[in-house]
Design an enzyme around this catalytic site. Sequence first.
Site, mmCIF file in Angstrom:
data_model
loop_
_atom_site.group_PDB
_atom_site.id
_atom_site.type_symbol
_atom_site.label_atom_id
_atom_site.label_comp_id
_atom_site.label_asym_id
_atom_site.label_seq_id
_atom_site.Cartn_x
_atom_site.Cartn_y
_atom_site.Cartn_z
ATOM 1 N N LYS A 11 2.547 17.308 -26.526
ATOM 2 C CA LYS A 11 3.290 16.482 -25.915
ATOM 3 C C LYS A 11 4.410 16.398 -27.224
ATOM 4 O O LYS A 11 4.802 17.599 -27.335
ATOM 5 C CB LYS A 11 2.934 14.746 -26.405
ATOM 6 C CG LYS A 11 1.723 14.253 -25.885
ATOM 7 C CD LYS A 11 1.553 13.152 -25.013
ATOM 8 C CE LYS A 11 0.780 12.557 -24.408
ATOM 9 N NZ LYS A 11 0.298 11.265 -24.249
ATOM 10 N N GLU A 96 4.945 8.825 -19.414
ATOM 11 C CA GLU A 96 6.032 9.004 -20.498
ATOM 12 C C GLU A 96 6.923 9.338 -20.311
ATOM 13 O O GLU A 96 8.385 8.957 -20.672
ATOM 14 C CB GLU A 96 5.173 9.684 -22.013
ATOM 15 C CG GLU A 96 4.251 8.852 -22.607
ATOM 16 C CD GLU A 96 2.736 10.519 -23.189
ATOM 17 O OE1 GLU A 96 3.562 10.840 -23.920
ATOM 18 O OE2 GLU A 96 2.117 9.594 -23.655
ATOM 19 N N GLU A 164 -3.350 9.776 -14.528
ATOM 20 C CA GLU A 164 -3.907 9.093 -15.866
ATOM 21 C C GLU A 164 -3.410 7.714 -16.024
ATOM 22 O O GLU A 164 -1.909 7.826 -16.021
ATOM 23 C CB GLU A 164 -2.869 9.937 -16.617
ATOM 24 C CG GLU A 164 -2.513 11.161 -16.306
ATOM 25 C CD GLU A 164 -2.029 11.856 -18.251
ATOM 26 O OE1 GLU A 164 -3.265 12.344 -18.646
ATOM 27 O OE2 GLU A 164 -1.602 11.564 -18.576
HETATM 28 P P1 PGA Z 1 -4.458 11.009 -24.514
HETATM 29 O O1 PGA Z 1 -2.963 11.794 -23.514
HETATM 30 O O2 PGA Z 1 -5.410 12.296 -23.889
HETATM 31 O O3 PGA Z 1 -3.738 11.426 -26.028
HETATM 32 O O4 PGA Z 1 -4.645 9.717 -24.259
HETATM 33 C C1 PGA Z 1 -3.422 12.250 -22.363
HETATM 34 C C2 PGA Z 1 -1.955 12.394 -21.927
HETATM 35 O O5 PGA Z 1 -1.165 11.318 -21.581
HETATM 36 O O6 PGA Z 1 -1.701 13.349 -20.564
#
Ligand code: PGA
Length: 252
Positions: A11, A96, A164
């Site tokens: 990210k 996101e 997800e």
């Molecule tokens: P996380 O994120 O493992 O921090 O929950 C997963 C992602 O958004 O790919």
Amino acid sequence: MRRPLIAGNWKMNTTVGEAATLVKDMLSALSAVNGIDRILCPPFISLQRVSDIVKGSSVEVGAQNMYFKDKGAFTGEISPLMLKELCKYVILGHSERRQFFGETDETVNAKLKAALAAGLLPIFCIGESLEENEAGRTKDILARQVTGGLKEIAANKDLVIAYEPVWAIGTGKAATGDQAGQTIAFIRNTLASVWNNETAQSVRILYGGSVTSANIAEFISEPHIDGALVGGASLKAADFIEIVRQTAAIKQ
Ligand code: PGA
């Protein structure tokens, strides 16, 4: 047999220097594991550096997003042709991106087409929100995202899908293995009706959302789950290495 795959989505974390340190901390341990695809997805500006560091190893690199045009007057955007020189994979349609940057099934579809045309391998993200989940709309949403995202795209075994659930991302509240396994079986069935059963059985489908070294085994033990897209835990070398090791061991 579908080859297991673990991808780390860093990210908007790590400077170029920090990205280099993180990959160096992981590289030899990650390289030592066999029978699994290992992919690191740093921010755009670290792709070159990370690609140079992993060169010659079995670790691969992916981007976190991409625009759907090859070039032109699109200030601030990055094209598939630019990524193609630097990495093999690209994450598309992450929740996101959908939530904060206005991406829709239509734009994700355009990006998937552009990535495949350029020879990049997309990690196509789908998932329902908490509200949608609580309203019992999970299957409708996922079917819409799969159908819309893959519109006019020919069956392709190299596509990777990441399921997800938005309520599980970065919250520490992962789905249970059983929940995720059943939902991913539904996604595979949907894929079989959009494409065909043979392709659907070959496409790798990952779980993502609060995956750690403490819960990875629960997901990987599910027959329909082929790996994980890992956010927070991919920023900790020891945790990420352990996730890769456990996945390779369980899927052997
Ligand atoms: P996380 O994120 O493992 O921090 O929950 C997963 C992602 O958004 O790919």
